[in-house]
Design a protein around this motif. Sequence first.
Motif, mmCIF file in Angstrom:
data_model
loop_
_atom_site.group_PDB
_atom_site.id
_atom_site.type_symbol
_atom_site.label_atom_id
_atom_site.label_comp_id
_atom_site.label_asym_id
_atom_site.label_seq_id
_atom_site.Cartn_x
_atom_site.Cartn_y
_atom_site.Cartn_z
ATOM 1 N N GLY A 291 0.815 -1.203 0.000
ATOM 2 C CA GLY A 291 0.000 0.000 0.000
ATOM 3 C C GLY A 291 0.849 1.253 0.000
ATOM 4 N N ALA A 292 0.190 2.368 -0.283
ATOM 5 C CA ALA A 292 0.883 3.653 -0.296
ATOM 6 C C ALA A 292 1.120 4.132 1.126
ATOM 7 C CB ALA A 292 0.051 4.685 -1.074
ATOM 8 N N ALA A 293 2.329 4.601 1.371
ATOM 9 C CA ALA A 293 2.669 5.083 2.712
ATOM 10 C C ALA A 293 1.757 6.232 3.103
ATOM 11 C CB ALA A 293 4.125 5.519 2.753
ATOM 12 N N ARG A 294 1.255 6.202 4.324
ATOM 13 C CA ARG A 294 0.367 7.240 4.827
ATOM 14 C C ARG A 294 1.025 7.921 6.012
ATOM 15 N NH1 ARG A 294 -5.359 4.349 5.685
ATOM 16 N NH2 ARG A 294 -5.774 6.413 6.575
ATOM 17 N N PRO A 295 0.763 9.213 6.205
ATOM 18 C CA PRO A 295 1.381 9.922 7.332
ATOM 19 C C PRO A 295 0.850 9.406 8.664
ATOM 20 C CG PRO A 295 -0.248 11.316 6.266
ATOM 21 C CD PRO A 295 -0.096 10.108 5.396
ATOM 22 N N LEU A 296 1.734 9.372 9.648
ATOM 23 C CA LEU A 296 1.379 8.927 10.991
ATOM 24 C C LEU A 296 1.503 10.088 11.966
ATOM 25 C CD1 LEU A 296 3.390 5.585 11.095
ATOM 26 C CD2 LEU A 296 0.914 5.770 11.049
ATOM 27 N N ALA A 297 0.676 10.054 13.010
ATOM 28 C CA ALA A 297 0.862 11.016 14.090
ATOM 29 C C ALA A 297 2.230 10.801 14.731
ATOM 30 C CB ALA A 297 -0.248 10.863 15.127
ATOM 31 N N ALA A 298 2.730 11.848 15.395
ATOM 32 C CA ALA A 298 4.088 11.775 15.944
ATOM 33 C C ALA A 298 4.259 10.589 16.879
ATOM 34 C CB ALA A 298 4.417 13.082 16.669
ATOM 35 N N ALA A 299 3.285 10.370 17.771
ATOM 36 C CA ALA A 299 3.417 9.283 18.740
ATOM 37 C C ALA A 299 3.434 7.927 18.036
ATOM 38 C CB ALA A 299 2.279 9.339 19.756
ATOM 39 N N ALA A 300 2.532 7.733 17.056
ATOM 40 C CA ALA A 300 2.480 6.463 16.341
ATOM 41 C C ALA A 300 3.728 6.270 15.494
ATOM 42 C CB ALA A 300 1.229 6.399 15.475
ATOM 43 N N ASP A 301 4.225 7.353 14.869
ATOM 44 C CA ASP A 301 5.420 7.270 14.037
ATOM 45 C C ASP A 301 6.639 6.866 14.866
ATOM 46 O OD1 ASP A 301 6.771 7.401 11.631
ATOM 47 O OD2 ASP A 301 7.284 9.520 11.881
ATOM 48 N N GLN A 302 6.795 7.513 16.013
ATOM 49 C CA GLN A 302 7.917 7.170 16.893
ATOM 50 C C GLN A 302 7.773 5.768 17.464
ATOM 51 O OE1 GLN A 302 7.771 10.372 19.684
ATOM 52 N NE2 GLN A 302 8.237 11.932 18.124
ATOM 53 N N ALA A 303 6.532 5.365 17.817
ATOM 54 C CA ALA A 303 6.304 4.013 18.342
ATOM 55 C C ALA A 303 6.665 2.964 17.292
ATOM 56 C CB ALA A 303 4.850 3.855 18.777
ATOM 57 N N ILE A 325 10.810 -7.483 7.382
ATOM 58 C CA ILE A 325 9.917 -6.440 7.872
ATOM 59 C C ILE A 325 8.794 -6.272 6.862
ATOM 60 C CG2 ILE A 325 9.693 -4.011 8.498
ATOM 61 C CD1 ILE A 325 12.634 -3.983 9.196
ATOM 62 N N GLU A 326 7.557 -6.267 7.346
ATOM 63 C CA GLU A 326 6.388 -6.053 6.497
ATOM 64 C C GLU A 326 5.603 -4.868 7.043
ATOM 65 O OE1 GLU A 326 4.260 -9.785 5.344
ATOM 66 O OE2 GLU A 326 5.652 -10.673 6.794
ATOM 67 N N LEU A 327 5.396 -3.855 6.223
ATOM 68 C CA LEU A 327 4.589 -2.679 6.568
ATOM 69 C C LEU A 327 3.350 -2.691 5.691
ATOM 70 C CD1 LEU A 327 7.334 0.094 6.854
ATOM 71 C CD2 LEU A 327 6.320 -1.267 8.680
ATOM 72 N N ASP A 328 2.180 -2.707 6.306
ATOM 73 C CA ASP A 328 0.915 -2.773 5.573
ATOM 74 C C ASP A 328 0.116 -1.508 5.856
ATOM 75 O OD1 ASP A 328 -1.409 -3.373 4.301
ATOM 76 O OD2 ASP A 328 -1.798 -5.253 5.378
ATOM 77 N N PHE A 329 -0.022 -0.642 4.817
ATOM 78 C CA PHE A 329 -0.755 0.615 4.954
ATOM 79 C C PHE A 329 -2.169 0.513 4.392
ATOM 80 C CE2 PHE A 329 3.677 1.969 5.060
ATOM 81 C CZ PHE A 329 3.674 2.938 6.069
ATOM 82 N N GLN A 382 -0.056 -3.292 15.604
ATOM 83 C CA GLN A 382 -1.033 -2.496 14.874
ATOM 84 C C GLN A 382 -1.106 -1.125 15.534
ATOM 85 O OE1 GLN A 382 -4.400 -5.373 15.022
ATOM 86 N NE2 GLN A 382 -4.368 -5.241 12.785
ATOM 87 N N LEU A 383 -0.936 -0.075 14.732
ATOM 88 C CA LEU A 383 -0.896 1.282 15.259
ATOM 89 C C LEU A 383 -1.856 2.155 14.448
ATOM 90 C CD1 LEU A 383 2.978 1.629 15.545
ATOM 91 C CD2 LEU A 383 1.397 1.192 17.416
ATOM 92 N N PRO A 384 -2.740 2.886 15.125
ATOM 93 C CA PRO A 384 -3.622 3.796 14.396
ATOM 94 C C PRO A 384 -2.816 4.950 13.777
ATOM 95 C CG PRO A 384 -3.875 4.103 16.754
ATOM 96 C CD PRO A 384 -2.999 2.898 16.568
ATOM 97 N N TYR A 385 -3.232 5.384 12.618
ATOM 98 C CA TYR A 385 -2.483 6.442 11.942
ATOM 99 C C TYR A 385 -2.483 7.731 12.739
ATOM 100 C CZ TYR A 385 -2.681 3.276 7.958
ATOM 101 O OH TYR A 385 -2.548 2.191 7.138
ATOM 102 N N GLY A 386 -3.569 7.968 13.445
ATOM 103 C CA GLY A 386 -3.657 9.222 14.196
ATOM 104 C C GLY A 386 -3.141 9.136 15.593
ATOM 105 N N GLY A 387 -2.533 8.006 15.998
ATOM 106 C CA GLY A 387 -2.027 7.861 17.374
ATOM 107 C C GLY A 387 -3.129 7.463 18.318
#
Length: 390
Positions: A291-303, A325-329, A382-387
């Motif tokens: 999938g296409a990379a989507r922006p993450l909230a700061a907390a989720a991105d750092q986590a 490593i598998e990243l699924d957006f 699993q991390l929500p995009y918005g933190g």
Amino acid sequence: MSSPTTARSRALLDAALASAVLVVSLLLLAHDGPVAVRAGARGLDLLGGVLVACAAVPFVVRRRFPLTVFTVAAGVSVVLAGMGYPTGLLPGPLAALYLLAANATWTVRSAAVVAGLSLAYVGAAAATAPAFPVVELVHTALPWAAAWFAGERTRLRRQQVAELRQRAVDAEREAAAGRRRAVREAERERRLAVAEERARIARDLHDSAGHAISLIAVRAGAARLRQDGSPAALAAIEELARHTAAEIDQLVGSLRDGDPEPATPLGLASLDTLVAHHTAAGLRVELDVTGAARPLAAAADQAAYRILQQALANAARHGIGNARIELDFTGPELTLTVTNPVRGTPRRTNGHGLIGMRERATLAGGSLDATRTADAYRLRAQLPYGGQQP
């Protein structure tokens, strides 16, 4: 304290013992004893029956007064011997001596009582016999000695059993205390790991928030200088931003003492650098993005970055040289999975690293689980995009 049922059972047993001593003693006197030891020995009569009863009745209190019971039973035997009754194997003194040796610690007093009554019996038997009663004394001394020896062995055996039971109780108590200490130590380590991870999270959030607030302050100051808006409002925004940044510095700055990690918050944008670092160290890392990379909230991105950082460190330490490593957006949440082959004894799945990763995911509003199969270790978060979600 014994129950009423137990006390009643003991009382019935003592009464039965007293009755048995009385009946056997009367039968022996009625038949002139087990052997004819001398001519003219008195048989059972009213006086003999009363004396035998006096020797048997005290057995109902033999648990509380064992020495007294023996004294009475042996004393009656001395009286019977002095009066010419055949007393070689009367059960009263034998049973009382056995119970005394089995239930009471041997003391100087008890030894003196037993020895004194033995000598008194010898004297009484000799005084009523035409010659020294060797046969009768042998028949008396041997059973008395056997009764004492059997009672002593019973007491020692009971004492050994009690000591073994106490040792077992002490060992179980120590084992339980050891288990409690282990649980407390594990809980302490878990809390320490959580505290350390929260300190790192606080540092990262401090860097991100501090940067954003400082940027607000700079832009508000620039706008005020250019007079693009209300000078008073812009000055208030600038002052508030600077004051907030100073408070964050003061509250969280102590978490950075001795921390060698860079101050700049790291996220998935630094993933290529992280992969290159581990590749240079000898770990073969395969990255698969769906999938296409989507922006993450700061907390989720750092986590996400910290979880991948710890997972690759674990793969390098416990794996056999490669990781995927598998990243699924594509879903409503970012799903990241790290899989690495392993062999040998399964590693711990509740160490500090896993505790820290799970704490990261939880505080970001997500979840994390780790599973071990026969030949691979798999970590999935699993991390929500918005933190953190409200």
